[in-house]
Structures are given as structure tokens and as C-alpha cells.
Design a protein around this motif. Structure first.
Motif, short mmCIF file in Angstrom:
data_model
loop_
_atom_site.label_atom_id
_atom_site.label_comp_id
_atom_site.label_asym_id
_atom_site.label_seq_id
_atom_site.Cartn_x
_atom_site.Cartn_y
_atom_site.Cartn_z
N SER A 50 0.83 -1.21 0.00
CA SER A 50 0.00 0.00 0.00
C SER A 50 0.87 1.26 0.00
O SER A 50 0.56 2.24 0.66
CB SER A 50 -0.92 -0.01 1.22
N ALA A 53 2.83 3.30 -5.23
CA ALA A 53 2.60 2.53 -6.46
C ALA A 53 1.38 1.61 -6.30
O ALA A 53 0.49 1.59 -7.15
CB ALA A 53 3.85 1.73 -6.80
N GLN A 73 1.56 -5.50 4.31
CA GLN A 73 2.26 -5.83 5.55
C GLN A 73 1.89 -4.82 6.64
O GLN A 73 1.54 -5.20 7.74
CB GLN A 73 3.76 -5.77 5.27
N THR A 79 8.45 2.81 2.12
CA THR A 79 9.28 3.92 1.70
C THR A 79 8.44 5.15 1.36
O THR A 79 8.76 6.26 1.76
CB THR A 79 10.14 3.50 0.50
N SER A 80 7.35 4.96 0.62
CA SER A 80 6.56 6.13 0.22
C SER A 80 6.01 6.85 1.45
O SER A 80 6.04 8.08 1.52
CB SER A 80 5.37 5.73 -0.65
N THR A 89 11.16 14.63 -4.53
CA THR A 89 10.94 15.01 -5.92
C THR A 89 10.04 14.07 -6.70
O THR A 89 10.15 12.86 -6.58
CB THR A 89 12.31 15.08 -6.62
N VAL A 194 2.66 -11.23 2.55
CA VAL A 194 2.70 -12.31 1.56
C VAL A 194 4.04 -13.02 1.67
O VAL A 194 5.09 -12.38 1.67
CB VAL A 194 2.44 -11.75 0.15
N GLN A 438 20.14 3.72 -0.98
CA GLN A 438 18.93 4.52 -0.96
C GLN A 438 17.87 4.05 -1.95
O GLN A 438 16.69 4.28 -1.75
CB GLN A 438 19.30 5.98 -1.25
N GLU A 462 9.00 0.33 -6.82
CA GLU A 462 10.39 -0.09 -6.66
C GLU A 462 10.56 -1.60 -6.80
O GLU A 462 11.69 -2.09 -6.91
CB GLU A 462 10.94 0.41 -5.31
N GLY A 474 13.29 11.71 -8.66
CA GLY A 474 11.84 11.83 -8.84
C GLY A 474 11.28 10.87 -9.87
O GLY A 474 10.06 10.69 -9.97
N LEU A 477 9.23 7.78 -8.28
CA LEU A 477 7.81 8.00 -7.94
C LEU A 477 6.97 8.07 -9.21
O LEU A 477 5.86 7.55 -9.27
CB LEU A 477 7.66 9.26 -7.09
C1 LIG Z 1 15.10 8.47 1.92
C2 LIG Z 1 14.47 8.26 0.57
C3 LIG Z 1 14.19 9.35 -0.24
C4 LIG Z 1 13.62 9.17 -1.50
N1 LIG Z 1 13.36 10.25 -2.28
C5 LIG Z 1 12.82 10.08 -3.50
C6 LIG Z 1 12.52 11.20 -4.33
O1 LIG Z 1 12.77 12.34 -3.97
N2 LIG Z 1 11.93 10.95 -5.53
C7 LIG Z 1 11.65 9.69 -5.98
O2 LIG Z 1 11.12 9.53 -7.08
N3 LIG Z 1 11.94 8.63 -5.20
C8 LIG Z 1 12.50 8.79 -3.99
N4 LIG Z 1 12.78 7.70 -3.22
C9 LIG Z 1 12.37 6.39 -3.71
C10 LIG Z 1 10.86 6.24 -3.58
O3 LIG Z 1 10.45 6.82 -2.36
C11 LIG Z 1 10.45 4.78 -3.62
O4 LIG Z 1 11.00 4.16 -4.76
C12 LIG Z 1 8.94 4.65 -3.66
O5 LIG Z 1 8.34 5.34 -2.59
C13 LIG Z 1 8.56 3.18 -3.59
O6 LIG Z 1 7.16 3.11 -3.59
P1 LIG Z 1 6.46 1.71 -3.65
O7 LIG Z 1 5.01 1.95 -3.61
O8 LIG Z 1 7.03 0.90 -4.75
O9 LIG Z 1 6.94 0.96 -2.30
P2 LIG Z 1 6.71 1.36 -0.76
O10 LIG Z 1 6.27 2.72 -0.59
O11 LIG Z 1 7.95 0.92 -0.04
O12 LIG Z 1 5.51 0.42 -0.33
C14 LIG Z 1 5.67 -0.95 -0.17
C15 LIG Z 1 4.43 -1.49 0.48
O13 LIG Z 1 4.48 -2.90 0.41
C16 LIG Z 1 4.17 -3.45 1.70
N5 LIG Z 1 4.85 -4.76 1.73
C17 LIG Z 1 6.17 -5.01 1.68
N6 LIG Z 1 6.39 -6.35 1.66
C18 LIG Z 1 5.18 -6.93 1.70
C19 LIG Z 1 4.73 -8.28 1.72
N7 LIG Z 1 5.59 -9.31 1.66
N8 LIG Z 1 3.40 -8.51 1.79
C20 LIG Z 1 2.51 -7.51 1.84
N9 LIG Z 1 2.88 -6.21 1.82
C21 LIG Z 1 4.19 -5.94 1.74
C22 LIG Z 1 4.67 -2.41 2.67
O14 LIG Z 1 4.03 -2.51 3.93
C23 LIG Z 1 4.28 -1.12 1.94
O15 LIG Z 1 2.92 -0.85 2.17
C24 LIG Z 1 13.33 7.87 -1.96
C25 LIG Z 1 13.60 6.76 -1.14
C26 LIG Z 1 14.17 6.96 0.12
C27 LIG Z 1 14.47 5.76 0.96
#
Ligand SMILES: Cc1cc2nc3c(=O)[nH]c(=O)nc-3n(C[C@H](O)[C@H](O)[C@H](O)COP(=O)(O)OP(=O)(O)OC[C@H]3O[C@@H](n4cnc5c(N)ncnc54)[C@H](O)[C@@H]3O)c2cc1C
Length: 689
Positions: A50, A53, A73, A79-80, A89, A194, A438, A462, A474, A477
Motif C-alpha cells: 500500500s 505505487a 504488511q 518507503t513512500s 521530488t 505475503v 537509498q 520499486e 523523482g 515515484l
Molecule cells: C530516503 C528516501 C528518499 C527518497 N526520495 C525520493 C525522491 O525524492 N523521488 C523519488 O522519485 N523517489 C525517492 N525515493 C524512492 C521512492 O520513495 C520509492 O522508490 C517509492 O516510494 C517506492 O514506492 P512503492 O510503492 O514501490 O513501495 P513502498 O512505498 O515501499 O511500499 C511498499 C508497500 O508494500 C508493503 N509490503 C512489503 N512487503 C510486503 C509483503 N511481503 N506482503 C505484503 N505487503 C508488503 C509495505 O508494507 C508497503 O505498504 C526515496 C527513497 C528513500 C528511501
């Protein structure tokens, strides 16, 4: 004219509360296996995760009338929800002044090489719809008085396509997407981890069938571990990046991602050698990236040894105070490390110096109340002696002020507010930090709809390996939003498949249950602490941004050995609450071996330093220099241009990882696309197939 931002506004952008109530879902049926009674949840699509993405995919699926379930989870963790930087960004097509050119944007996205051209174009054109959708549901993107979005230049971004809602852009994205999901009635299962994917069919007929999870809400007398089954014809992995892979990491704790989960199911991964490393505050305190204005305000960076003595160590690297200050500043928009920027007294020499200094056991700090201290024999820092790019940036932002804290407050008061909210007043005390892992640019390989090599299984955000060697800040995201949309479009345009009988999956479910039972009574198994320490130390010490070519094959052997011991001895699961995390560490061990397999292969092919990783070797062609002379320990191999035109893919087959070199997917001739010719593909849905 400068204005003071009201405290209330600062609060709204830094303390972002999440919605309290989401719709939940009851199981559709119960499955009896021996003495256990296990809930079975059915949906047309399952989204795992959640974050920004996953929520985007869920919202877009629901808008298209798909019965979607989100298993996560921890709701509003990841991360988001929990990470950011000074101005976190979002990078999209520019929507002010002259607009943008999608071909040029796609080229910029893939400029570092190893990125599929079709993916880059999809992310470029798709950014407009993805971005407009976020704006429409209330993301507070800053506008000028004509309605154009305010933009700035970030790392790997020559055109200035970045925008931001402040330090917490991604958390704000999660908030508005969650509110939209609630409005649309998307159902969630929170505290659902999962642990294994369920696959139906063999060979070319293999397709996703669902997943096995540990749901704390499903624990009971007849289901002590909380095992649950999800059945679905389409599954979207949106579980984020492998934040736990490295010891030195700026990810929030408990971010495991789904790389190992996907690899275990035979899904192909790509570009696993590609990451971002950069400076940030430490994981045990408040992990946060120190990019943008945190360094553009030019704080004093120094170290403290175990006796409490202070060292102006950067002054041993740069030739003049002006050069030193300029490179601290440039880290702002050249934030992630890039091996070539370690040369010619560039900005990544700052990271190298920090790394080297922290290797000697010293703590690295940033003081916002002191300007950079002078290089021996040179004049003191002065606003009268700044490099032209620094002077014009500060002057354009009315920030030619005496102290770093004044400049930071002028350019970005939110940056100060954020740390204050997390218990650190950087206007009073220095901030400890280091160089961290990172971002994972690689991940599970996907096509232009986000579908992986396993039919019906998608990876977005990610979890997906959609980036190349570099990515503009950026772009991560943006990619998560674009592919959240695209996978929803494809899933919604598929013909419905008949519901799968759970009996077909009994063998896989029984195997998973046997693994759990064995782990819970396995006193001789490896402990979770052992596995964690083993993986994280190896990854940070042998596959970090400084990586010694001749140490990688030994690191790979050690990673392989760990997986063999896990296979033979198993993992000791101390109690039922640890079942889920024991699978996550099992997956981390696989992810670590996969990454080292790719890295070892890359180095054996003569692969050199690129992106964030310097491949150091006595045989290297390039040597970073400090003012004292060459830094021979960091001599590195340079990149081979032909490697930019390839990707390394890794697949797990019969207990072993196999690496393949593949050429990049190209873009079809866009000049051959015409309205009347291509309209039927849209009207019939043929374009989604
Ligand atoms: C410090 C930092 C700064 C950043 N700054 C930027 C930026 O400025 N611009 C940019 O574009 N990107 C940035 N990023 C990268 C970006 O934030 C991430 O790539 C993005 O938020 C990932 O989003 P996501 O939805 O893929 O994953 P997440 O936001 O990590 O969400 C993952 C979700 O999956 C759930 N989950 C995990 N494993 C399981 C499982 N086995 N079963 C069920 N649920 C599970 C978690 O609970 C969570 O809800 C940054 C990252 C960091 C660490």
C-alpha cells in the motif's frame, strides 16, 4: 520579496496524518487442511503493498470496475509513507513555459544506459496522465499564478523537470491515493505479509494463481500462525524495494520488498547491479536523505573521533575553500554518488571522503551554524568568493545570507521543521549522517504494461526493474504511478478467467505449511539475527558504492553458502509472530545471491564503474585525486560503453541463478502511428494484448 511561511502550512506539509478507516474484506471460503482451517480470499486482482505505487494500481483498477483487494504488511508504512528528502521530488514531463518533448524526456530517463527505450518512452508520455490524476485527487503540487507547476533542477536532470510538495511528497501521494481508494470502496487486508506466490500450470502455461500470506487478523485456535490464501487471476507486486539488504541503508526499517519472493517463484529480475547510494541520516535515528537544500545551504561537514576531537577532513581533499564549498552545494542536485564525479574534484569526492573517514571509526556530522571551514593555507569561506553556479543559485533564491541555517531557512523552512518534528533541532545541534543505500534501480523485469515473466503477475514501483543505470531524481515515484496506471489498464481489458479451484494448489500450500511447522520446531536452524547480520554486512562491505572487484566472487560464494545452509538446516522461527519475517529473510538471502551473481558476472565481463558503484581495482584506469595526490586505494575500472546497450537478467532455476545478457528493447517507429490506423486497436482493446 521573501515571506514567512505560516507555521500551520509548515505543519500540514510535514506532519501528514493518514486516513483512519479503510474498508476490510472477509474471506470468501475456508479451507480445511488437517487440523488447520485457513481463510481463502478471492478477488479479480490482488495488489501486494500500500505504498504510492500499489495504491495507484488499486485506485485505477477500482475505477475500471475490477474487484481489487490490497494486502499489505503494514498500512501506511514503507518507503513512500516514511521516506523523503529536503524537497522530495516527482519528475514528470515539464508542464510550464514551453512544455516538453517526450522523446527528449525519454532520452533523459535512459541517459545512463541499460534502460529499455520503450519503457523510457512509456514513462515519459505516461507521466502526464499519472501527474494529472494526482493533482485531481488533491496532491498539493505548487503552482505559479498562471496555473503552471513550479519546477526545479534535480540530479540527472538537465532540463529542470522536478517538482515537489516538500519533504513528504510521497507520503502526501499515499494520503491522497488512500483517500481516493476509500472513496472508491477498495478493500484492504492490513497486517498481511505475503510469503509465497502461488503458481498454476507448467512450462509456458505457468501463470499466477494467488499468494500465501500471514495475516495477523486471521490467527485463531485453528489457525495459530494466521495463514491465509489469496486467489486471483491478476496479482500486482507493489511491495517496494529491498531496504533491508544493506546495513548502511536509509530505508525505513522492515522494508523487505518482493525481489526474493518473485525470484523464488521463477520470475526474472533485471539490472540488479544498479542502485543509488547517497548521504542521509542514520537508520537507527531518523533515516532521511540529505539532498537538495540541506547541502545547497553549505553546512560545515566534519568528523569527530573517539576522543571527541573534531576533524575538518574535507579540507584534505579539495584544493581551495571555494571548491570545497561548491562541491558540498552541488551535492544538492548531484545528490546520489556517481563514480565519475569522484574524479576532477567533483561532488562525489565528498561521499568518498565521508566513506573513508567513517571507515576509520569517526562520526560524520553536518553543522548548520558554521560555514565550511577553510582549506589549510587558503582564505576563509566568504559569500564574496563563490563559484558562479553557487552564487547565482543563492542569489536567485534571495539566500545570500551569512550562515547555512539562515540560507536553509530562507530556501526551505520545511527542511528544518521536518527534523524538529522528529526530535532533532538542526538549528541548534549538528546532525550525524553517513553514506547509505537509498534506491534499487533494478528489480523484477517487466514489459511495458508492468507484467513480469510470470503471466498475470505484475511488478510496479520499486519492485520493478524499470530504471537504467541512472535515473533523474523523482523518476522512481513517476514510474510507480505510470505503471500503476498501465497495469490496471491491461488487467481491466483482459477476458475474465474461470475461478480457480483451491484444490489445484493444495500441494504448494501444504509445502509452505510444512516449512512453517519445521521452522517452528527447528532448534538447529539458522537464527534470524545470524542471517540478517551475514547478509547486511556482506552487502554493505562488499557490494556497496565502493566495491573491490577482486572481493566479489568470494562474497558471492558466501551468499551461495548461506542459501545452501538455509536449504539444509532451515531457519529457526522462535515464535509464531516471527513466521512472516522468517520468510522475508529467506527471500533476502535469495535476493542477495541474485545481486552478487549479477555483479560477479558483470565484473567478469570487464564491467566498470557506473551509476552509484565504483568498481575498484589496482588494474583500474581512473584514480580519484585529493589535494594531497592520487587516492590509490580507490583506483577504479571505467565503464565499457557497450555495457550501456545491454541488461543483465537473472533467473532462479533448480536452485541456481542463471545470468543472461539481453539487448535493450527499442521503441517502434512513432512516425508510423496514425489516428485512423491505430484507433481500432484502442476500440477493440487489441493494444492491451
Ligand atoms: C530516503 C528516501 C528518499 C527518497 N526520495 C525520493 C525522491 O525524492 N523521488 C523519488 O522519485 N523517489 C525517492 N525515493 C524512492 C521512492 O520513495 C520509492 O522508490 C517509492 O516510494 C517506492 O514506492 P512503492 O510503492 O514501490 O513501495 P513502498 O512505498 O515501499 O511500499 C511498499 C508497500 O508494500 C508493503 N509490503 C512489503 N512487503 C510486503 C509483503 N511481503 N506482503 C505484503 N505487503 C508488503 C509495505 O508494507 C508497503 O505498504 C526515496 C527513497 C528513500 C528511501
Amino acid at each position: 520579496m521573501t515571506m514567512t511561511i505560516p507555521q500551520e502550512t509548515l505543519d500540514q506539509l510535514t506532519h501528514v496524518p493518514m486516513p483512519k478507516h479503510v474498508a476490510t474484506r472477509q474471506p470468501n471460503e475456508m479451507l480445511q487442511l488437517g487440523a488447520d482451517i485457513i481463510p481463502v480470499y478471492r478477488s479479480e486482482a490482488l495488489v501486494i503493498g500500500s505504498g504510492a505505487a500499489g495504491l495507484r494500481a488499486a485506485v485505477e483498477l477500482r475505477r475500471r470496475h475490477i474487484d481489487v483487494l490490497v494486502a499489505t504488511q503494514t498500512l501506511f508504512w514503507g518507503t513512500s509513507a516514511c521516506s523523503g528528502s529536503d524537497k522530495q521530488t516527482l519528475h514528470t514531463a515539464a508542464t510550464s513555459k514551453q512544455g516538453d518533448n517526450f522523446i527528449k524526456l525519454a532520452q533523459a530517463l535512459g541517459a545512463g544506459g541499460a534502460m529499455d527505450a520503450d519503457t523510457a518512452y512509456v514513462e515519459a508520455v505516461g507521466s502526464v496522465e499519472a501527474f494529472a490524476g494526482l493533482k485531481y485527487i488533491g496532491l498539493p503540487l505548487p503552482e505559479d499564478r498562471y496555473g503552471a507547476i513550479l519546477r526545479y533542477q534535480t540530479d540527472h536532470d538537465e532540463a529542470g523537470r522536478a517538482t515537489s510538495c516538500g519533504p513528504r511528497t510521497s507520503r502526501l501521494m499515499v494520503k491522497v491515493l488512500a483517500e481516493e481508494a476509500i472513496r472508491l470502496g477498495v478493500a484492504f487486508v492490513d497486517h498481511s505479509t505475503v510469503i509465497r506466490l502461488l503458481v498454476a500450470g507448467e512450462g509456458r502455461e505457468r501463470k499466477i494463481a494467488g499468494a500465501i500470506a500471514i495475516n495477523s487478523g486471521d490467527r485463531g485456535e485453528n489457525n495459530p500462525t494466521g495463514l491465509a490464501i489469496y486467489l486471483c487471476p491478476s496479482l500486482v507486486l507493489a511491495a517496494g524495494g529491498p531496504g533491508e539488504l544493506f546495513r548502511d541503508s536509509v530505508y525505513p526499517k522492515r522494508c523487505f520488498g518482493s525481489l526474493g519472493l518473485g525470484l523464488e517463484a521463477g520470475i526474472t529480475a533485471v539490472n540488479l547491479t544498479e542502485h543509488q547510494f547517497g548521504i542521509g541520516t542514520r537508520r537507527d535515528e531518523f533515516p532521511w536523505n540529505l539532498s537538495g537544500t540541506y547541502v545547497q545551504c553549505m553546512p560545515y561537514i566534519y568528523s569527530v573521533d573517539d576522543k571527541g576531537n573534531e576533524h575538518n577532513f574535507l579540507a584534505e581533499y579539495y584544493r581551495t575553500t571555494q571548491e570545497l564549498a561548491a562541491n558540498i552545494f552541488r551535492k544538492g542536485y548531484q545528490w546520489p554518488i556517481h563514480a565519475t564525479r569522484m574524479l576532477d574534484f567533483g561532488s562525489s569526492l565528498v561521499d568518498l571522503a565521508i566513506f573513508s573517514e567513517s571507515q576509520s571509526g569517526r562520526t560524520i556530522l553536518m553543522d548548520f551554524n558554521r560555514n565550511p571551514q577553510p582549506v589549510a593555507g587558503d582564505e576563509s569561506f566568504s559569500l564574496e568568493r563563490l563559484e558562479p553556479d553557487v552564487a547565482s543559485y543563492l542569489s536567485n533564491n534571495d539566500a545570500l545570507l551569512p550562515l547555512p541555517i539562515d540560507r536553509l531557512r530562507r530556501m526551505n523552512p520545511l527542511a528544518i521543521e521536518l527534523y524538529k518534528y522528529h526530535g532533532q533541532d538542526i538549528s541548534q545541534a549538528p546532525l550525524a549522517f553517513n553514506v547509505n543505500h537509498q534506491h534499487m534501480n533494478g528489480g523484477l523485469a517487466v514489459d511495458t504494461w508492468g507484467q513480469t515473466s510470470l503471466s498475470g503477475c505484475y511488478a510496479i514501483g520499486e519492485a520493478a526493474g524499470t530504471h537504467g543505470v541512472t535515473r533523474p531524481g523523482g523518476a522512481a515515484l513517476n514510474a510507480g504511478q505510470v505503471f500503476g496506471l498501465r497495469c490496471a489498464k491491461q488487467i481491466a481489458n483482459q477476458t475474465a478467467s474461470p475461478p480457480l479451484a483451491v484444490a489445484q494448489l493444495h500441494k504448494q500450500i501444504a509445502q509452505c505449511m510444512a516449512d512453517i511447522t519445521q521452522g517452528l520446531s527447528n532448534e538447529s536452524g539458522l537464527s534470524l539475527q545470524q542471517i540478517k547480520a551475514d547478509i547486511q554486512q556482506r552487502m554493505s562491505d562488499k557490494a556497496g558504492f565502493i566495491c573491490y572487484a577482486d572481493e566479489v566472487s568470494d562474497a558471492l560464494q558466501a551468499a551461495q553458502q548461506l542459501n545452501q545452509v538455509i536449504q539444509q538446516q532451515g531457519i529457526a522461527i522462535p515464535y509464531v509472530n516471527k513466521v512472516a519475517v522468517s520468510f522475508q529473510w529467506r527471500h533476502m538471502a535469495l535476493a542477495s545471491e541474485a545481486l552478487l551473481t549479477a555483479l560477479d558476472f558483470y565484473i567478469s565481463q570487464g564491467g566498470g564503474s557506473r551509476g552509484a558503484r565504483a568498481i575498484c581495482s589496482a588494474q583500474g584506469e581512473a584514480v580519484p585525486e585529493s589535494r594531497q595526490g592520487p587516492l590509490a586505494d580507490y583506483r577504479f575500472i571505467t565503464e565499457k560503453p557497450e555495457h550501456r546497450q545491454q541488461q543483465l537478467t537473472v533467473t532462479y532455476q533448480q536452485g541456481k541463478f542463471a545470468v543472461t545478457v539481453s539487448s535493450l528493447r527499442q521503441l517502434d517507429d512513432l512516425n508510423a502511428i496514425f489516428f485512423e490506423k491505430n484507433w481500432p486497436d484502442f476500440l477493440t482493446g487489441a493494444l492491451y494484448r
